[in-house]
Design an enzyme around this catalytic site. Structure first.
Site, PDB file in Angstrom:
ATOM      1  N   LYS A  22     -32.137  19.896  26.900  1.00 36.28           N
ATOM      2  CA  LYS A  22     -31.719  19.635  28.244  1.00 36.28           C
ATOM      3  C   LYS A  22     -31.016  21.039  29.048  1.00 36.28           C
ATOM      4  O   LYS A  22     -30.979  21.960  28.264  1.00 36.28           O
ATOM      5  CB  LYS A  22     -30.450  18.682  28.409  1.00 36.28           C
ATOM      6  N   TYR A  30     -35.454   8.286  31.894  1.00 39.51           N
ATOM      7  CA  TYR A  30     -34.529   7.295  31.759  1.00 39.51           C
ATOM      8  C   TYR A  30     -34.520   6.035  32.368  1.00 39.51           C
ATOM      9  O   TYR A  30     -33.460   5.588  32.675  1.00 39.51           O
ATOM     10  CB  TYR A  30     -33.082   8.230  32.045  1.00 39.51           C
ATOM     11  N   PHE A  88     -23.703   5.921  35.419  1.00 35.25           N
ATOM     12  CA  PHE A  88     -23.958   7.411  35.225  1.00 35.25           C
ATOM     13  C   PHE A  88     -25.513   7.601  35.690  1.00 35.25           C
ATOM     14  O   PHE A  88     -25.738   8.983  35.572  1.00 35.25           O
ATOM     15  CB  PHE A  88     -23.639   7.773  34.009  1.00 35.25           C
ATOM     16  N   ARG A 145     -32.416  11.914  15.047  1.00 41.23           N
ATOM     17  CA  ARG A 145     -31.295  11.158  15.463  1.00 41.23           C
ATOM     18  C   ARG A 145     -30.096  11.713  14.655  1.00 41.23           C
ATOM     19  O   ARG A 145     -29.159  11.745  15.494  1.00 41.23           O
ATOM     20  CB  ARG A 145     -31.603   9.920  15.768  1.00 41.23           C
ATOM     21  N   THR A 171     -24.155   9.998  20.761  1.00 39.65           N
ATOM     22  CA  THR A 171     -24.385  10.308  22.149  1.00 39.65           C
ATOM     23  C   THR A 171     -23.182  10.999  22.585  1.00 39.65           C
ATOM     24  O   THR A 171     -23.344  11.970  23.401  1.00 39.65           O
ATOM     25  CB  THR A 171     -24.667   8.952  22.895  1.00 39.65           C
ATOM     26  N   ARG A 218     -25.197  17.875  18.494  1.00 44.40           N
ATOM     27  CA  ARG A 218     -24.228  17.718  19.521  1.00 44.40           C
ATOM     28  C   ARG A 218     -22.838  17.976  19.175  1.00 44.40           C
ATOM     29  O   ARG A 218     -22.061  18.431  19.990  1.00 44.40           O
ATOM     30  CB  ARG A 218     -24.334  16.414  19.984  1.00 44.40           C
ATOM     31  N   ASN A 226     -24.622  16.865  26.710  1.00 47.68           N
ATOM     32  CA  ASN A 226     -24.731  16.660  25.238  1.00 47.68           C
ATOM     33  C   ASN A 226     -26.118  17.464  24.656  1.00 47.68           C
ATOM     34  O   ASN A 226     -26.530  16.853  23.578  1.00 47.68           O
ATOM     35  CB  ASN A 226     -24.689  15.456  24.624  1.00 47.68           C
ATOM     36  N   HIS A 271     -31.814  15.531  23.833  1.00 48.73           N
ATOM     37  CA  HIS A 271     -32.449  14.400  23.725  1.00 48.73           C
ATOM     38  C   HIS A 271     -33.315  14.212  22.435  1.00 48.73           C
ATOM     39  O   HIS A 271     -33.979  15.147  22.344  1.00 48.73           O
ATOM     40  CB  HIS A 271     -33.256  14.001  25.095  1.00 48.73           C
ATOM     41  N   GLU A 329     -42.542   8.459  25.338  1.00 44.84           N
ATOM     42  CA  GLU A 329     -41.919   9.649  25.915  1.00 44.84           C
ATOM     43  C   GLU A 329     -42.839  10.887  25.780  1.00 44.84           C
ATOM     44  O   GLU A 329     -43.157  11.618  26.547  1.00 44.84           O
ATOM     45  CB  GLU A 329     -40.399   9.821  25.121  1.00 44.84           C
TER      46      GLU A 329
END
Ligand code: ADP
Length: 169
Positions: free
Chosen positions: A29, A69, A77, A105, A111, A122, A132, A135, A146
């Site tokens: 990100k 998203y 948010f 993951r 998260t 993270r 964070n 993704h 995606e």
């Protein structure tokens, strides 16, 4: 399944190519890009043994960010999340390999960076849930959605790294 293989010294080494075709969409990100973490993140997936098949840098449009998203549309948010994702460059990645979605993951962490165990991306680089770093697809179905959203089919490379038979038995 088709077996690929080669001869190393006197031993023939082979692997089942069909076992390693799962793909995950991984994205650094804007905070991760600004902070110079792109190389480290790619390195972590590479050194684990995952194959990089897609890679590009772009500033996402609001439409792309909102589609990515979409499951969060309507949450408090959501507008901030779209603002953030479109505020700078991201690095969109596709990694391929055994169990890459779930393992990706695990490597990324929770998260909320503060709830992530040390050693996860993270936790090692983040504090706030809205910053964070990265993704990663949360299921094989999400990954397929995606990847199709962020990449054209001809932007994904088909090749077999020479190390494959030393990563998979
Ligand atoms: P993950 O990225 O771990 O799959 P989610 O899909 O639940 O998490 O959320 C998507 C992204 O939205 C998160 O990575 C985070 O950047 C942001 N986010 C989630 N929950 C919050 C929150 N409560 N406040 C601010 N941002 C959030």
């Amino acid at each position: 399944a088709a077996l690929a293989g080669f001869t190393a010294a006197t031993t023939t080494v082979g692997f089942a190519a069909s076992a390693v075709t799962e793909r995950s969409f991984i994205m650094v990100k804007p905070d991760g890009v600004h902070r110079g973490l792109v190389g480290d993140i790619i390195k972590r997936f590479e050194q684990r043994g995952y194959k990089l098949v897609g890679c590009k840098v772009l500033v996402p449009s609001r439409e792309l960010a909102a589609k990515h998203y979409a499951e969060h549309d309507g949450k408090p948010f959501f507008p901030k999340l779209v603002d953030f994702l479109t505020s700078g460059a991201v690095v969109a990645l596709v990694f391929e390999g055994k169990d890459v979605v779930k393992t990706g993951r695990t490597m990324i962490g929770a998260t909320n960076p503060l709830a992530s165990p040390p050693g996860t991306i993270r936790a090692d680089y983040g504090i706030d849930v809205g910053r964070n770093i990265i993704h990663g697809s949360d299921s094989v179905d999400s990954a397929m959605r995606e990847i199709a959203l962020w990449f054209r089919a001809d932007e994904l490379a088909n090749y077999t790294p020479v190390a494959t038979a030393w990563i998979y038995e």
